[in-house]
Design an enzyme around this catalytic site. Structure first.
Site, PDB file in Angstrom:
ATOM      1  CB  SER A 133      13.634   6.913   8.295  1.00  0.00           C
ATOM      2  OG  SER A 133      14.557   6.415   8.576  1.00  0.00           O
TER       3      SER A 133
ATOM      4  CE1 TYR B 228      15.104   6.425   3.094  1.00  0.00           C
ATOM      5  CE2 TYR B 228      16.148   6.514   5.395  1.00  0.00           C
ATOM      6  CZ  TYR B 228      14.928   6.049   4.403  1.00  0.00           C
ATOM      7  OH  TYR B 228      14.012   5.234   4.859  1.00  0.00           O
TER       8      TYR B 228
HETATM    9  N1  LIG Z   1      13.485  -1.307   5.826  1.00  0.00           N
HETATM   10  C1  LIG Z   1      13.860  -0.366   6.745  1.00  0.00           C
HETATM   11  O1  LIG Z   1      14.917  -0.427   7.322  1.00  0.00           O
HETATM   12  C2  LIG Z   1      13.250   1.044   6.988  1.00  0.00           C
HETATM   13  C3  LIG Z   1      13.530   1.849   7.750  1.00  0.00           C
HETATM   14  C4  LIG Z   1      12.996   3.277   8.190  1.00  0.00           C
HETATM   15  C5  LIG Z   1      12.218   3.503   7.293  1.00  0.00           C
HETATM   16  N2  LIG Z   1      11.721   2.838   6.134  1.00  0.00           N
HETATM   17  C6  LIG Z   1      10.710   3.199   5.208  1.00  0.00           C
HETATM   18  O2  LIG Z   1       9.604   2.431   5.114  1.00  0.00           O
HETATM   19  C7  LIG Z   1       9.105   2.427   3.864  1.00  0.00           C
HETATM   20  C8  LIG Z   1       9.158   1.168   3.314  1.00  0.00           C
HETATM   21  O3  LIG Z   1      10.232   0.484   3.077  1.00  0.00           O
HETATM   22  P1  LIG Z   1      10.509  -0.950   2.955  1.00  0.00           P
HETATM   23  O4  LIG Z   1      11.836  -1.266   3.815  1.00  0.00           O
HETATM   24  O5  LIG Z   1       9.458  -1.790   3.242  1.00  0.00           O
HETATM   25  O6  LIG Z   1      11.043  -1.160   1.310  1.00  0.00           O
HETATM   26  P2  LIG Z   1      10.928  -2.009   0.423  1.00  0.00           P
HETATM   27  O7  LIG Z   1      11.283  -3.356   0.538  1.00  0.00           O
HETATM   28  O8  LIG Z   1      12.096  -1.517  -0.718  1.00  0.00           O
HETATM   29  O9  LIG Z   1       9.349  -1.949  -0.435  1.00  0.00           O
HETATM   30  C9  LIG Z   1       8.951  -0.807  -1.011  1.00  0.00           C
HETATM   31  C10 LIG Z   1       7.671  -0.757  -1.543  1.00  0.00           C
HETATM   32  O10 LIG Z   1       7.451   0.195  -1.956  1.00  0.00           O
HETATM   33  C11 LIG Z   1       7.148   0.457  -3.240  1.00  0.00           C
HETATM   34  N3  LIG Z   1       7.656   1.345  -4.134  1.00  0.00           N
HETATM   35  C12 LIG Z   1       9.028   1.682  -4.031  1.00  0.00           C
HETATM   36  N4  LIG Z   1       9.280   2.657  -5.065  1.00  0.00           N
HETATM   37  C13 LIG Z   1       8.017   3.064  -5.361  1.00  0.00           C
HETATM   38  C14 LIG Z   1       7.698   4.037  -6.140  1.00  0.00           C
HETATM   39  N5  LIG Z   1       8.279   4.857  -6.941  1.00  0.00           N
HETATM   40  N6  LIG Z   1       6.194   3.905  -6.356  1.00  0.00           N
HETATM   41  C15 LIG Z   1       5.473   3.283  -5.850  1.00  0.00           C
HETATM   42  N7  LIG Z   1       5.640   2.150  -5.171  1.00  0.00           N
HETATM   43  C16 LIG Z   1       7.067   2.300  -4.934  1.00  0.00           C
HETATM   44  C17 LIG Z   1       7.672  -1.080  -3.883  1.00  0.00           C
HETATM   45  O11 LIG Z   1       6.906  -1.339  -4.871  1.00  0.00           O
HETATM   46  P3  LIG Z   1       7.466  -2.415  -6.045  1.00  0.00           P
HETATM   47  O12 LIG Z   1       7.181  -3.955  -5.189  1.00  0.00           O
HETATM   48  O13 LIG Z   1       6.569  -2.375  -7.231  1.00  0.00           O
HETATM   49  O14 LIG Z   1       8.870  -2.203  -6.301  1.00  0.00           O
HETATM   50  C18 LIG Z   1       7.493  -1.860  -2.495  1.00  0.00           C
HETATM   51  O15 LIG Z   1       6.070  -2.234  -2.399  1.00  0.00           O
HETATM   52  C19 LIG Z   1       9.770   3.402   3.032  1.00  0.00           C
HETATM   53  O16 LIG Z   1       9.210   4.621   3.096  1.00  0.00           O
HETATM   54  C20 LIG Z   1      11.226   3.443   3.580  1.00  0.00           C
HETATM   55  O17 LIG Z   1      11.682   4.616   3.720  1.00  0.00           O
HETATM   56  C21 LIG Z   1      12.296   1.560   5.886  1.00  0.00           C
END
Ligand SMILES: NC(=O)c1ccc[n+]([C@@H]2O[C@H](COP(=O)([O-])OP(=O)(O)OC[C@H]3O[C@@H](n4cnc5c(N)ncnc54)[C@H](OP(=O)(O)O)[C@@H]3O)[C@@H](O)[C@H]2O)c1
Length: 250
Positions: free
Chosen positions: A145, A159
């Site tokens: 991130s 985080y």
């Molecule tokens: N969105 C942003 O602004 C952003 C920015 C920078 C970095 N990121 C990073 O990008 C990655 C994805 O984020 P996102 O925004 O796509 O998140 P999200 O919308 O919350 O989706 C999270 C995904 O990860 C899975 N997940 C969550 N906790 C888990 C666990 N304990 N074990 C296995 N799977 C798990 C969820 O599965 P379920 O559907 O089963 O819950 C879902 O498929 C993360 O590492 C996040 O920190 C996101």
């Protein structure tokens, strides 16, 4: 979804957290390039199975596996199952992540441990399970991130810590795996429109004001960078943390 086999044909990918958001876009993109893709989820069984069916219906190969990233053994078992079913893993994408924002004095130590388990420990466990059988040209890519380098506002202690840790881990692993011909990189997205951080959420106007481009990124934009790093063209990139953040706090 139609599979147009191209650069990743014959490769097997494993994506953690592939049922929603950025992970779902990565699964679709890698499958669309011809990779067989296994992915994990924690809770969204229906969505995950639907995604796997969609890929199979389009002529691809996919496997959804429930494996909570809090449990390192479950992650390792999922990698072994994926390799047995789809073939040895060539591309590991550590995407599953947890966001928890609040003042430092309100976190419990259980919340600290959960952040470490999901955002750091599971990444290392997945690498330990996947990397030994990896060969020249294989790839490890982690979704870190922008907050590794810039917290930007209060409440980000755990985080930011977790995402800085995977940036450091990436550099160390890049050294460890270079002799094997495996590259290890870390993508650092800025705000991306997902359930974790909706572009219409309460924090969105403030976050948009921090970015030169003034908008959220899309999951597809992050998946595009994953596809590039997974491709043979990216062979000279390793140990890198690459920003895709719309000009966050520049
Ligand atoms: N969105 C942003 O602004 C952003 C920015 C920078 C970095 N990121 C990073 O990008 C990655 C994805 O984020 P996102 O925004 O796509 O998140 P999200 O919308 O919350 O989706 C999270 C995904 O990860 C899975 N997940 C969550 N906790 C888990 C666990 N304990 N074990 C296995 N799977 C798990 C969820 O599965 P379920 O559907 O089963 O819950 C879902 O498929 C993360 O590492 C996040 O920190 C996101």
């Amino acid at each position: 979804m139609t599979i147009q086999t191209s650069g990743l044909t014959g490769k097997t990918a494993f994506v953690t957290g592939g049922s929603r958001g950025i992970g779902e876009a990565i699964v679709k993109r890698l499958a669309s390039e011809g990779a067989a893709v296994a992915f994990t989820y924690a809770n969204s069984a229906v969505k995950a199975e639907q995604l796997a069916k969609e890929i199979e219906a389009g002529g691809g190969r996919a496997l959804a596996i429930r494996a909570d990233a809090q449990d390192a053994d479950a992650v390792k078992k999922a990698l072994n199952e994926a390799a047995r079913t789809l073939g040895a893993i060539n591309i590991l994408v550590n995407n599953a992540g947890l966001l928890n924002v609040k003042p430092y004095d309100q976190f419990t130590m259980d919340e600290f441990d959960r952040m470490v388990a999901v955002n750091i420990r599971a990444v290392f466990a997945a690498v330990q399970a996947a990397a030994p059988s990896m060969v020249e040209g294989d790839r490890i890519i982690t979704i870190g991130s922008v907050n590794a380098d810039a917290s930007g506002f209060p409440g980000m202690s755990l985080y930011s810590m977790s995402k800085a840790a995977v940036a450091g881990m990436t550099r160390g692993l890049a050294r460890d795996l270079a002799a094997q011909g495996v590259t290890v990189n870390n993508i650092q997205p800025g705000p991306v429109d997902t359930d974790m951080n909706p572009a219409e959420g309460a924090n969105a106007p403030f976050l948009k004001s921090l970015m030169a481009l003034g908008r959220y990124g899309t999951s597809a934009e992050i998946a595009g960078l994953v596809a590039y790093l997974a491709s043979p063209e990216a062979a000279y990139i390793t140990g890198a943390s690459i920003d895709a953040n719309g000009g966050f706090m520049i």
